[in-house]
Design a protein around this motif. Structure first.
Motif, mmCIF file in Angstrom:
data_model
loop_
_atom_site.group_PDB
_atom_site.id
_atom_site.type_symbol
_atom_site.label_atom_id
_atom_site.label_comp_id
_atom_site.label_asym_id
_atom_site.label_seq_id
_atom_site.Cartn_x
_atom_site.Cartn_y
_atom_site.Cartn_z
ATOM 1 N N ALA A 1 0.861 -1.186 0.000
ATOM 2 C CA ALA A 1 0.000 0.000 0.000
ATOM 3 C C ALA A 1 0.897 1.235 0.000
ATOM 4 O O ALA A 1 1.905 1.278 0.711
ATOM 5 C CB ALA A 1 -0.917 0.010 1.214
ATOM 6 N N ALA A 2 0.524 2.211 -0.815
ATOM 7 C CA ALA A 2 1.252 3.476 -0.871
ATOM 8 C C ALA A 2 0.357 4.563 -0.288
ATOM 9 O O ALA A 2 -0.850 4.573 -0.509
ATOM 10 C CB ALA A 2 1.625 3.812 -2.318
ATOM 11 N N GLY B 1 -6.070 15.966 2.174
ATOM 12 C CA GLY B 1 -6.349 14.675 2.788
ATOM 13 C C GLY B 1 -5.253 13.675 2.485
ATOM 14 O O GLY B 1 -4.233 14.007 1.888
ATOM 15 N N THR B 2 -5.485 12.458 2.887
ATOM 16 C CA THR B 2 -4.521 11.383 2.684
ATOM 17 C C THR B 2 -5.030 10.472 1.576
ATOM 18 O O THR B 2 -6.195 10.084 1.571
ATOM 19 C CB THR B 2 -4.309 10.585 3.982
ATOM 20 O OG1 THR B 2 -3.826 11.485 4.984
ATOM 21 C CG2 THR B 2 -3.303 9.469 3.789
ATOM 22 N N TYR B 3 -4.160 10.150 0.657
ATOM 23 C CA TYR B 3 -4.488 9.305 -0.486
ATOM 24 C C TYR B 3 -3.763 7.975 -0.351
ATOM 25 O O TYR B 3 -2.622 7.918 0.093
ATOM 26 C CB TYR B 3 -4.094 9.999 -1.796
ATOM 27 C CG TYR B 3 -4.823 11.297 -1.997
ATOM 28 C CD1 TYR B 3 -6.042 11.325 -2.661
ATOM 29 C CD2 TYR B 3 -4.318 12.495 -1.505
ATOM 30 C CE1 TYR B 3 -6.729 12.514 -2.842
ATOM 31 C CE2 TYR B 3 -4.995 13.681 -1.681
ATOM 32 C CZ TYR B 3 -6.199 13.688 -2.348
ATOM 33 O OH TYR B 3 -6.884 14.866 -2.514
ATOM 34 N N TRP B 4 -4.458 6.914 -0.754
ATOM 35 C CA TRP B 4 -3.912 5.562 -0.667
ATOM 36 C C TRP B 4 -4.096 4.855 -2.002
ATOM 37 O O TRP B 4 -5.045 5.134 -2.733
ATOM 38 C CB TRP B 4 -4.664 4.748 0.385
ATOM 39 C CG TRP B 4 -4.383 5.115 1.802
ATOM 40 C CD1 TRP B 4 -5.013 6.084 2.527
ATOM 41 C CD2 TRP B 4 -3.436 4.521 2.682
ATOM 42 N NE1 TRP B 4 -4.510 6.128 3.803
ATOM 43 C CE2 TRP B 4 -3.538 5.171 3.917
ATOM 44 C CE3 TRP B 4 -2.506 3.487 2.525
ATOM 45 C CZ2 TRP B 4 -2.742 4.822 5.003
ATOM 46 C CZ3 TRP B 4 -1.722 3.142 3.613
ATOM 47 C CH2 TRP B 4 -1.835 3.808 4.834
ATOM 48 N N SER B 5 -3.211 3.923 -2.272
ATOM 49 C CA SER B 5 -3.394 2.998 -3.376
ATOM 50 C C SER B 5 -2.641 1.724 -3.017
ATOM 51 O O SER B 5 -1.938 1.675 -2.010
ATOM 52 C CB SER B 5 -2.895 3.586 -4.688
ATOM 53 O OG SER B 5 -3.451 2.844 -5.773
ATOM 54 N N TYR B 6 -2.792 0.694 -3.826
ATOM 55 C CA TYR B 6 -2.081 -0.548 -3.561
ATOM 56 C C TYR B 6 -1.730 -1.239 -4.857
ATOM 57 O O TYR B 6 -2.249 -0.922 -5.922
ATOM 58 C CB TYR B 6 -2.901 -1.489 -2.668
ATOM 59 C CG TYR B 6 -4.113 -2.070 -3.351
ATOM 60 C CD1 TYR B 6 -4.029 -3.267 -4.063
ATOM 61 C CD2 TYR B 6 -5.340 -1.425 -3.315
ATOM 62 C CE1 TYR B 6 -5.145 -3.789 -4.708
ATOM 63 C CE2 TYR B 6 -6.451 -1.944 -3.949
ATOM 64 C CZ TYR B 6 -6.342 -3.125 -4.643
ATOM 65 O OH TYR B 6 -7.427 -3.644 -5.286
#
Length: 161
Positions: free
Chosen positions: A111-112, A119-124
């Protein structure tokens, strides 16, 4: 994260409540993931599910779970890396269930994470490169106008002349 019901459960909450009360009165047992049994009446309604014809005590989710790209992902430990980037990387796994609740994660994903003023952004992804690429695309989608304005500043100024 709010308590999520086991996706293998087929009863509505009302059906579950009726069956639970009926089976508590009948001294039915509930099965635990360690192969032991306890009286159903010794459990709380929200701690059990009727799956596969048996009442099963649900194991608790003890991990950090986030919804990333419409997937429930378990976030593990931070991955140290030498790459110059503002992204953080974590070991990750898809949240999966058996009849007793969430199963032990295998942390086969990455996960990045990137924090901004918005805000906080996520991806994987399967690798750091995959997670970084998907997060880069997500950030580009969010900040496309700003990126374009900075990346093409000279070009835009020439068009205005």
């Amino acid at each position: 994260m709010n308590k999520q019901r086991n996706p293998l459960a087929t009863q509505t909450l009302e059906q579950k409540r009726i069956a639970y009360n009926r089976d508590c009165a009948k001294n039915i047992v509930a099965y635990k993931s360690d192969d032991s049994v306890i009286p159903l009446r010794a459990t709380r309604l929200e701690d059990v599910e009727f799956i596969g014809g048996l009442w099963r005590v649900q194991d608790k989710i003890i991990h950090n779970v986030r919804i990333i790209r419409d997937q429930s992902m378990i976030i593990g430990t931070r991955i140290e890396h030498n790459e110059k980037t503002f992204f953080e990387y974590y070991r990750a796994a898809r949240l999966a269930y058996n009849c007793y609740g969430p199963i032990k994660p295998c942390f086969d994903m990455v996960a990045a994470k990137y924090s901004t003023d918005k805000g906080t952004y996520w991806s994987y992804g399967k690798t750091i490169a995959d997670a970084r690429a998907f997060l880069g695309i997500r950030l580009y989608d969010e900040y496309m106008d700003l990126i374009h304005a900075v990346a093409c500043k000279n070009k835009i100024q020439k068009l205005r002349k």
